[in-house]
Design a protein around this motif. Structure first.
Motif, mmCIF file in Angstrom:
data_model
loop_
_atom_site.group_PDB
_atom_site.id
_atom_site.type_symbol
_atom_site.label_atom_id
_atom_site.label_comp_id
_atom_site.label_asym_id
_atom_site.label_seq_id
_atom_site.Cartn_x
_atom_site.Cartn_y
_atom_site.Cartn_z
ATOM 1 N N SER A 13 0.827 -1.210 0.000
ATOM 2 C CA SER A 13 0.000 0.000 0.000
ATOM 3 C C SER A 13 0.857 1.254 0.000
ATOM 4 N N LEU A 14 1.888 1.262 0.821
ATOM 5 C CA LEU A 14 2.759 2.428 0.901
ATOM 6 C C LEU A 14 3.459 2.704 -0.424
ATOM 7 N N PHE A 15 3.990 1.672 -1.046
ATOM 8 C CA PHE A 15 4.732 1.852 -2.286
ATOM 9 C C PHE A 15 3.818 2.112 -3.480
ATOM 10 N N SER A 16 2.632 1.547 -3.498
ATOM 11 C CA SER A 16 1.740 1.738 -4.640
ATOM 12 C C SER A 16 1.142 3.144 -4.666
ATOM 13 N N CYS A 17 1.094 3.825 -3.535
ATOM 14 C CA CYS A 17 0.546 5.186 -3.508
ATOM 15 C C CYS A 17 1.364 6.114 -4.394
ATOM 16 N N ASN A 18 2.670 6.002 -4.355
ATOM 17 C CA ASN A 18 3.521 6.876 -5.150
ATOM 18 C C ASN A 18 3.486 6.534 -6.625
ATOM 19 N N VAL A 19 3.247 5.290 -6.960
ATOM 20 C CA VAL A 19 3.234 4.858 -8.341
ATOM 21 C C VAL A 19 2.084 5.522 -9.101
ATOM 22 N N ASN A 20 0.936 5.663 -8.451
ATOM 23 C CA ASN A 20 -0.249 6.199 -9.105
ATOM 24 C C ASN A 20 -0.379 7.715 -8.995
ATOM 25 N N GLU A 21 0.568 8.351 -8.341
ATOM 26 C CA GLU A 21 0.497 9.784 -8.160
ATOM 27 C C GLU A 21 0.687 10.488 -9.496
ATOM 28 N N SER A 22 -0.202 11.390 -9.812
ATOM 29 C CA SER A 22 -0.146 12.122 -11.070
ATOM 30 C C SER A 22 0.554 13.452 -10.870
ATOM 31 N N PRO A 23 1.337 13.881 -11.847
ATOM 32 C CA PRO A 23 2.004 15.180 -11.726
ATOM 33 C C PRO A 23 0.983 16.318 -11.764
ATOM 34 N N LYS A 24 1.310 17.393 -11.093
ATOM 35 C CA LYS A 24 0.434 18.571 -11.051
ATOM 36 C C LYS A 24 0.965 19.693 -11.943
ATOM 37 N N GLN A 25 2.206 19.564 -12.382
ATOM 38 C CA GLN A 25 2.842 20.547 -13.253
ATOM 39 C C GLN A 25 3.518 19.826 -14.416
ATOM 40 N N PHE A 26 3.557 20.486 -15.570
ATOM 41 C CA PHE A 26 4.285 19.934 -16.705
ATOM 42 C C PHE A 26 5.780 20.082 -16.464
ATOM 43 N N SER A 27 6.543 19.150 -16.975
ATOM 44 C CA SER A 27 7.999 19.248 -16.899
ATOM 45 C C SER A 27 8.461 20.363 -17.832
ATOM 46 N N GLU A 28 9.663 20.864 -17.599
ATOM 47 C CA GLU A 28 10.221 21.899 -18.480
ATOM 48 C C GLU A 28 10.359 21.377 -19.909
ATOM 49 N N ALA A 29 10.739 20.106 -20.039
ATOM 50 C CA ALA A 29 10.875 19.514 -21.381
ATOM 51 C C ALA A 29 9.530 19.484 -22.101
ATOM 52 N N ALA A 30 8.463 19.125 -21.387
ATOM 53 C CA ALA A 30 7.132 19.089 -22.002
ATOM 54 C C ALA A 30 6.683 20.498 -22.382
ATOM 55 N N LEU A 31 6.943 21.472 -21.510
ATOM 56 C CA LEU A 31 6.558 22.855 -21.788
ATOM 57 C C LEU A 31 7.315 23.432 -22.984
ATOM 58 N N SER A 32 8.527 22.948 -23.201
ATOM 59 C CA SER A 32 9.356 23.438 -24.310
ATOM 60 C C SER A 32 9.081 22.704 -25.619
ATOM 61 N N ASP A 33 8.336 21.618 -25.554
ATOM 62 C CA ASP A 33 8.047 20.847 -26.767
ATOM 63 C C ASP A 33 7.217 21.700 -27.718
ATOM 64 N N THR A 34 7.439 21.495 -29.007
ATOM 65 C CA THR A 34 6.774 22.340 -29.999
ATOM 66 C C THR A 34 5.720 21.584 -30.791
ATOM 67 N N PHE A 35 4.730 22.359 -31.237
ATOM 68 C CA PHE A 35 3.602 21.867 -32.003
ATOM 69 C C PHE A 35 3.432 22.773 -33.212
ATOM 70 N N THR A 36 2.698 22.297 -34.199
ATOM 71 C CA THR A 36 2.442 23.075 -35.405
ATOM 72 C C THR A 36 1.023 23.615 -35.359
ATOM 73 N N THR A 37 0.863 24.900 -35.688
ATOM 74 C CA THR A 37 -0.459 25.516 -35.731
ATOM 75 C C THR A 37 -1.102 25.228 -37.085
ATOM 76 N N LEU A 38 -2.374 25.532 -37.198
ATOM 77 C CA LEU A 38 -3.070 25.376 -38.477
ATOM 78 C C LEU A 38 -2.462 26.258 -39.564
ATOM 79 N N GLN A 39 -1.793 27.336 -39.157
ATOM 80 C CA GLN A 39 -1.158 28.236 -40.113
ATOM 81 C C GLN A 39 0.264 27.802 -40.470
ATOM 82 N N GLY A 40 0.707 26.670 -39.895
ATOM 83 C CA GLY A 40 2.031 26.143 -40.208
ATOM 84 C C GLY A 40 3.154 26.713 -39.360
ATOM 85 N N GLU A 41 2.803 27.464 -38.337
ATOM 86 C CA GLU A 41 3.816 28.034 -37.446
ATOM 87 C C GLU A 41 4.115 27.050 -36.314
ATOM 88 N N THR A 42 5.252 27.259 -35.681
ATOM 89 C CA THR A 42 5.655 26.416 -34.562
ATOM 90 C C THR A 42 5.424 27.183 -33.261
#
Length: 164
Positions: A13-42
């Motif tokens: 029980s003690l160890f499984s609690c941490n396994v299922n814990e969800s992050p509350k903030q995005f990582s810096e790497a995720a925040l820096s990841d890029t996507f393409t807009t409908l206009q073709g911009e990044t």
């Protein structure tokens, strides 16, 4: 023997609690990841989220080839009519930009649209541990991840997160 069983259950029980814990903030790497807009911009995730600072955001990771995603779209449209103050961001895992844009038009998907050009091999996908789509996330008004994972648009946890 009973004491050993109780001890084993307690440790699990003690160890499984941490396994299922969800992050509350995005990582810096995720925040820096890029996507393409409908206009073709990044644009990076951080900029997308900052545009809607102070608002609740529902992120829908989908693809036009995904039958489960298409089944979920009417449910998302229902959410959009019920929660009109929520921002709906669609991140596509389509196999190409043409298919992505065609899918948006064909299925009349309303919201903000971004294409994940790197697909499942990018910092954002690694952070959210995409193992199935559709995938829904809710970001609350404070900018924290309220709901890390739902795979159905009518999931009670998703609706509860939108009501907060």
């Amino acid at each position: 023997m009973k004491k050993m069983n109780y001890l084993l259950i307690l440790l699990i029980s003690l160890f499984s609690c941490n396994v299922n814990e969800s992050p509350k903030q995005f990582s810096e790497a995720a925040l820096s990841d890029t996507f393409t807009t409908l206009q073709g911009e990044t644009i990076d995730l951080k900029s997308i989220l900052e545009t809607h600072k102070g608002k609740t955001i529902l992120i829908d990771i989908w693809a036009s080839w995904c039958s489960d995603c298409l089944v979920g779209l009417p449910k998302v449209k229902t959410l959009q009519s019920q929660y009109q103050d929520v921002v709906y961001i669609f991140l596509s895992l389509d196999r190409g930009e043409a298919a992505w844009k065609k899918g948006i038009a064909r299925y009349q998907v309303n919201g903000e649209h971004y294409y994940m050009a790197s697909g499942k091999k990018c910092p954002f996908a690694d952070f959210v541990k995409i193992d199935w789509i559709p995938r829904y996330m809710v970001i609350n008004k404070a900018g924290n991840i309220e709901l890390f994972k739902a795979v159905k648009a009518d999931d009670h946890k998703l609706v509860k997160a939108l009501k907060k």
